[in-house]
Structures are given as C-alpha cells and as structure tokens.
Design an enzyme around this catalytic site. Structure first.
Site, short mmCIF file in Angstrom:
data_model
loop_
_atom_site.label_atom_id
_atom_site.label_comp_id
_atom_site.label_asym_id
_atom_site.label_seq_id
_atom_site.Cartn_x
_atom_site.Cartn_y
_atom_site.Cartn_z
N GLU A 24 -16.97 -2.98 -52.73
CA GLU A 24 -17.15 -4.42 -52.56
C GLU A 24 -18.53 -4.70 -51.96
OE1 GLU A 24 -14.44 -6.22 -49.83
OE2 GLU A 24 -15.51 -8.12 -49.81
N ASP A 74 -13.25 -4.44 -48.21
CA ASP A 74 -13.13 -4.68 -46.78
C ASP A 74 -11.66 -4.79 -46.37
OD1 ASP A 74 -16.03 -6.91 -46.58
OD2 ASP A 74 -15.87 -4.72 -46.71
N ASP A 108 -9.92 -6.97 -44.93
CA ASP A 108 -9.62 -8.35 -44.56
C ASP A 108 -8.95 -9.04 -45.75
OD1 ASP A 108 -13.11 -9.40 -44.87
OD2 ASP A 108 -11.66 -8.73 -46.36
N ASP A 146 -10.15 -11.29 -47.88
CA ASP A 146 -10.97 -11.27 -49.09
C ASP A 146 -10.92 -9.90 -49.76
OD1 ASP A 146 -11.75 -13.89 -49.11
OD2 ASP A 146 -13.56 -13.56 -47.92
#
Length: 685
Positions: free
Chosen positions: A467, A540, A542, A544
């Site tokens: 990412e 990541d 998180d 997103d």
C-alpha cells in the site's frame, strides 16, 4: 543401571476414553470442524436420519424448527426409532442409537437399503455435544420420551437446558398415540457452545439450502422450515415433484438461455469392492448395486455448475461419481463430434472435458449401499467402483441422445457449442503464450514500479502488493532481493464486484497486478504460469488498510480465484503499536490491537519494568524503518500472515455480492441486523 531423573512411563499414564467421552474430547474428529461448519453438521446428521426414512418410503414430511433459544428441532412422520429392547446391550433401541457410537440401522441389516449414514456416530455425536437432547418417538400406539445431558440419560424438571437434571436410565412411555396420528420421531437439541470456536453459530442459510437440496433429491418428501429465531415464526416449504429436473432449473444461472432441454439419465449397475461382514471379517469382491440419476442441460453461458450427491448427502468436493460422469460425458461427445461431418476442421484436436462442461448445469445423484467417504463430513465420495458404473451409464445414454432422431438437431447445437469452446480456449492459449514470450524477451514490458526479485522459480518467490509509495522505501531496504518482489499500489483499486469487465481491465493498478503475475485473468487464468509462489497483501493496520485488503481479495476472488483455491494468497499482519521499556535492559514488543497493547503494558508493569509512554503507534507501514518492517512483517521466520481461503464457493460468492455488490439495501439491512455482534471495546479508534 544408573538412576534416571525422568518419570517412569506406566499403565497409569494411559487414557481410555469410553463411550461419548471421545466425541467431547475430540469433536472435530467426528463432526469435521469446531467452527460454524461443525454446528451446521450437527443439524445435518439429525435431518439426514429423517431423510433416510423418506428415501425408504416411510416418511412424507420433515419439519425443522429453529427456536428462539438456539435449539433445533426436527420432526418426521417415519416409522420412529425402534423402542424395543436390544438383545445384546439390554438397552432400548432409542438409547442404543443415541448413546453408543457405531450403532444404528445402517450397517448391512434390513433397516435401510441405502443411507447417508455410514459410521453410526451422527446422532450420538450430536447428543454428546449438547447441553440437552430430547427425543419423542411415536410407534406401537404409544408415545415414548427420553432426555439426555451431554449423552447421559435422565430427566429435566423443566423446559430448556438450564432446568435441573437427574440421571435416570430407560425410555419412558408418556401416553398413547391419538387416533389417526402418524408414527414418527421428534428430536430437539441445545448444542453446547463450549465445544466450538468463539462466535460459531448455526447458519440459517445453510439450513435452508440443505432442506431445499434434499427436497429436490427426494421428491416424495415435503420439507418445512420454521424459523423462530427472530421472535416471530416464518415458515418455508420445499417440495419439488419433478426432482432433479426442478433442481437443474433452479441452478441454471439467471440470464442464460437453454441450448438444450433437460436430459435425464437413469440406470443401474454393479461393482465389486472389499467389505467387512457383520462380524467385521473382510471379504473381497463383494457385489454392490448402484442406482444412478443424472439431470443436465447446456445453456448459452460459460459457467459450469455440477452438484454431486450420494444417498441425498451433498458431496461438496465431488469424488469418484463426478470423475465417472466427466469421463462418460467427454467420451460420448467426443465420439459424436468425430462422427458428425463438418464440425471439426482437418488436424483440429478433439475438445477436452473443460470444453464439454462449459455452460453445463448438472446434478449427479447415486444411491449405493455403505458408501465410502474421505471424511465423516462426507464432502467427497471415495467408493472406487462407482466411477466405472456411472461412466458407462452416462456414456451410453448421452450417445443415444446424440443419435436419436427426436433430439439429433438439438444435440448438434450442443456439439457445435463444445467445438466453439475448444477453439476459443486454444486461441486464448496461443495469445497468452505469445504474450509471455514477448514479456520474457522484453523485460521492459513490466511496470516500471515493480521491484522484482532475482529467483526465477516459484518455490520461494513472494510478491508483496504494498500500500503506497511511502512504504516502498522501507520495504525495498527490508526485503530479501533473492526471492521477495514488491509492487506498490496507489490508493484503493477499483471495486470489481460493481464494475464491468471492461472497466476492470482499464484500471491501471489492476492491469499492473495482472501483468506482473503473468497468468492472465478470468476464464483464461492459468495458475501453472504464475510468476510467484505466493502473493502477500501488505497494507496498513488501519481501516483504510482493511478496505484495501478487501478490494484486493475481491479482485482475486472474481478474476484470479485459483490463487485462493491453491492457498497462495496471504494477508500480511503489520503491528499497530511498539511497546518499549526503559532501563539497563530495554525491551521492544510489537502488538497488533489496542487490547493486546494494553495487556502487554500491564504485563510489563507487573514485572516491575518502566514502559515508555505514550506508547508509539504506527500510522502506516511507511513509519517503520527497514529493520522493524523486516522483523514484524516480512521475515518468514518471525512474521504472521493470514492465508485467504475459499472453503465454500457458494457462500463466498454470496458474501461478496452482499458486501461488495451494487445493491445497497441488502447490505444496509445486514449491517443493521449484525450491529449487535460488534464488540465496542475491540474497535480501533
């Protein structure tokens, strides 16, 4: 002899698990797994017993009730479990089949000609894993009852599993049958969630699919589902008088137009196998008789749908009957194509099984005595002799269909479709081969942002889909360049579940992924030519990042599914926090959730260590230095990864369509209905 400090190993160290204790100790061995599939299998074992009564011609109605308290009830109007006393054990027939492993009417006796049960552990295993198990039997003009707690017979002083239980052997007569009342069996059980994984539960949709499929397979029996789990009782009835014909109609993809009518293939045959007699002595060349029933048709689409069943039990992974069907259909159509003038051009190869199955919807059902399966969950038939039997029946009757004057013109359309499918397949293969040769000669054809590895084999090679460009710098320094390749992705890729094929292929990030893997996409995807052994999604830790992983998994499930089916798609698990201590011997620990971080901090403080506060939190992969990223996320010796699996293709398709598809309302309803399952404390805010 010198004395040893090791403890002696003697007879007292041996453990003997008696009766149903073995089921409770190793439930996965008897029901296949301890997740939701295992709970679904409990229901399957009970309803299959009622179905066996229907197949034998003794039951016409099976009612399944899902109660609000989580219990499951199955009622049938069959003969009822035998209530008389069993000579050898001294137990009633009811207590024998519900408390003894390998007991029942399906072991070569006169109880059933064919049966879905094989090992005799089904109902007794459900009993062993249940808080409470109630059975009511109506036969011989009387109503008999018996209750169990984890397989122990006794009496409850009230309703539900929390009522006081008193052990008490024996079957009780509680009344007389009413005039005109049918015989039958009623079973209600409350499974014990302690034997299953956290969050596992009965899948109502799987129950509905099981009843629907069985109603197709046993046309003389009506199945009723009463769902009271939401408070009010909803009722569905499944009854299909035309059997497999109705099932093929149901399974044919919507939008596909039929190319042929529904072809019914029925027949019998014999095969021989080694089998044990009633005393357990193995005998060779025991003759078995098999009954074959197949319904199929071709449609204009490209997808194939072939469902396999043995004695009404669905075999998700097919087995020997599926192999026999494929061989019989291929041989019959290849012979017909060879004999039909004008279909094949000179030097053209005959179509393969892949071409024959394109656009086909088929249901295969065999009835055989004492079937052999690869596991207790009966996902795959392993009876070897059935392959030759079904191959012969299918080949003979499909050949007759291609030659019959009434169906010859219809058959010719199908044969042309098969030949066209073969030509398209060969053309696409030639195009892929040409593209690969060009790629091999012109390395510059690869996306410039690809950071490739040096190895050419797939045994160790890994492709990380990373990412963002920010994480690429650390990943480039952290990786082992010999076998780890990197492909950075900018932001979120297109949601392919909503997009058309044309829009999907226009997306630059998706095009790069397909190009780098080098195995094509969709129907042309060829796993054997993929350039890497594993694909690892590195996003990541998180929200997103989770969304990006979901979009990538959707892409692979939709257009590169063999990567998932072969177990070669993984999701990296980067840490969320870096917990450090101060002092002479500082320590560093990485944690993956808020709860795990707090527990680690508490553990270190209890040990008298000073923790650096506030605890640093990684906002993304780009915040880690190369050593941290290597140790936590990329080093095969220390990292944790999740393998993406596809155990049930139907369920996966339904989930993708619900969560990622175009229809908003079903997704909104699902989110509202599921909101109560959210652990507020586990949400990463």
């Amino acid at each position: 002899m010198t004395a040893s400090a090791e403890p002696l190993y003697g007879a007292d160290d041996l453990t003997h698990l008696e009766g149903l204790e073995a089921v409770r100790k190793r439930p996965g061995m008897y029901i296949g797994s301890t997740d939701s599939r295992g709970i679904n299998h409990l229901f399957t074992e009970i309803v299959d017993n009622s179905t066996d009564e229907g197949v034998a011609g003794h039951a016409t109605r099976v009612v399944v009730t899902l109660h609000a308290d989580g219990s499951v009830q199955v009622d049938d109007d069959g003969r009822g479990i035998p209530t008389g006393k069993h000579a050898k054990s001294g137990l009633s027939g009811v207590e024998l089949v519900l408390t003894r492993l390998h007991a029942g009417g399906k072991f070569g006796g006169s109880g059933y000609k064919t049966s879905g049960g094989l090992h005799g552990v089904g109902a007794s295993a459900v009993n062993a894993l249940s808080h409470r198990f109630d059975v009511t039997v109506r036969n011989d003009g009387k109503v008999h009852e018996m209750s169990f707690a984890h397989g122990v017979p006794g009496v409850f002083d009230g309703p539900g599993p929390k009522a006081k239980f008193t052990p008490q052997p024996g079957l009780r007569v509680v009344g007389k049958m009413k005039r005109g009342e049918r015989t039958g069996t009623s079973i209600r059980y409350w499974y014990d969630s302690r034997y299953f994984e956290t969050g596992a539960k009965l899948d109502t949709e799987a129950v509905r699919a099981k009843l629907r499929n069985t109603a197709f397979l046993v046309p003389g029996v009506t199945y009723v589902l009463r769902d009271a789990t939401e408070g009010s009782i909803g009722e569905e009835t499944f009854s299909y008088p035309h059997g497999l014909r109705d099932m093929v109609e149901f399974l044919t993809p919507s939008g596909d137009k039929p190319v042929s009518g529904i072809i019914m293939i029925t027949g019998e045959g014999t095969y021989k196998e080694n089998a044990a007699d009633e005393n357990g002595v193995m005998k060779s060349n025991v003759e078995r008789r098999a009954e074959i029933e197949v319904a199929l048709r071709w449609s204009t689409g490209y997808e194939r749908t072939v469902e396999c069943f043995t004695n009404t039990i669905r075999n998700v992974h097919g087995g020997t009957h599926r192999r026999g069907f494929d061989r019989g259909a291929l041989k019959a159509l290849q012979e017909a194509i060879s004999k039909t003038r004008g279909l094949l051009k000179p030097k053209e190869d005959l179509p393969t099984a892949e071409d024959v199955l394109e656009g086909m919807t088929a249901v295969i059902h065999v009835r055989i005595p004492e079937p052999q399966f690869t596991s207790q969950t009966k996902d795959e038939l392993s009876t070897a002799g059935i392959t030759r039997v079904i191959q012969g029946v299918v080949e003979k009757q499909l050949k007759a269909w291609t030659e019959d004057r009434k169906t010859k013109s219809e058959a010719k359309i199908v044969l042309q479709k098969v030949v066209d499918a073969a030509r398209v397949r060969l053309t696409q293969k030639q195009q892929k081969d040409a593209a690969r040769r060009k790629t091999a000669l012109e390395g510059a054809a690869m996306p410039p942002k690809l950071v490739d590895c040096r190895t050419t084999g797939i045994s160790r090679s890994e492709l990380f889909l990373v990412e963002g460009d920010s994480a690429l710098g650390s990943a480039r320094m952290a990786r082992v360049s010999e076998y780890q390749a990197l492909l950075p992705l900018r932001g979120k890729i297109l949601n392919v579940q909503k997009a058309s094929l044309g829009d999907t292929l226009k997306n630059a990030e998706i095009a790069s992924i397909v190009q780098v893997l080098g195995a094509g996409s969709g129907r042309t995807f060829d796993l054997s030519t993929m350039r890497y052994g594993r694909v690892i999604l590195m996003a990541d830790a998180d929200v997103d990042g989770s969304h990006i992983r979901t979009l990538l998994i959707t892409l692979f499930a939709r257009y590169m599914r063999p990567v998932i089916e072969d177990g070669r798609l993984y999701a990296a698990m980067p840490p969320l926090h870096k917990v450090m201590t101060k002092g002479r011997n500082p320590e560093t620990h990485f944690t993956f959730t808020q709860r795990e971080m707090e527990a680690k901090v508490a553990e270190l403080e209890r040990a008298g260590k000073t923790v650096v506060t506030p605890v640093p939190r990684f906002k993304g992969l780009g915040e880690m230095d190369a050593d941290e990223l290597w140790e936590t996320t990329m080093n095969p010796a220390t990292r944790s990864v999740r393998r993406i699996t596809l155990d049930d293709a139907e369920a996966a398709e339904a989930a993708l369509d619900l969560l990622m598809g175009e229809k908003v309302e079903p997704r909104r309803n699902w989110l509202i209905e599921s909101s109560g399952r959210v652990d507020q404390a586990a949400i990463d805010i």
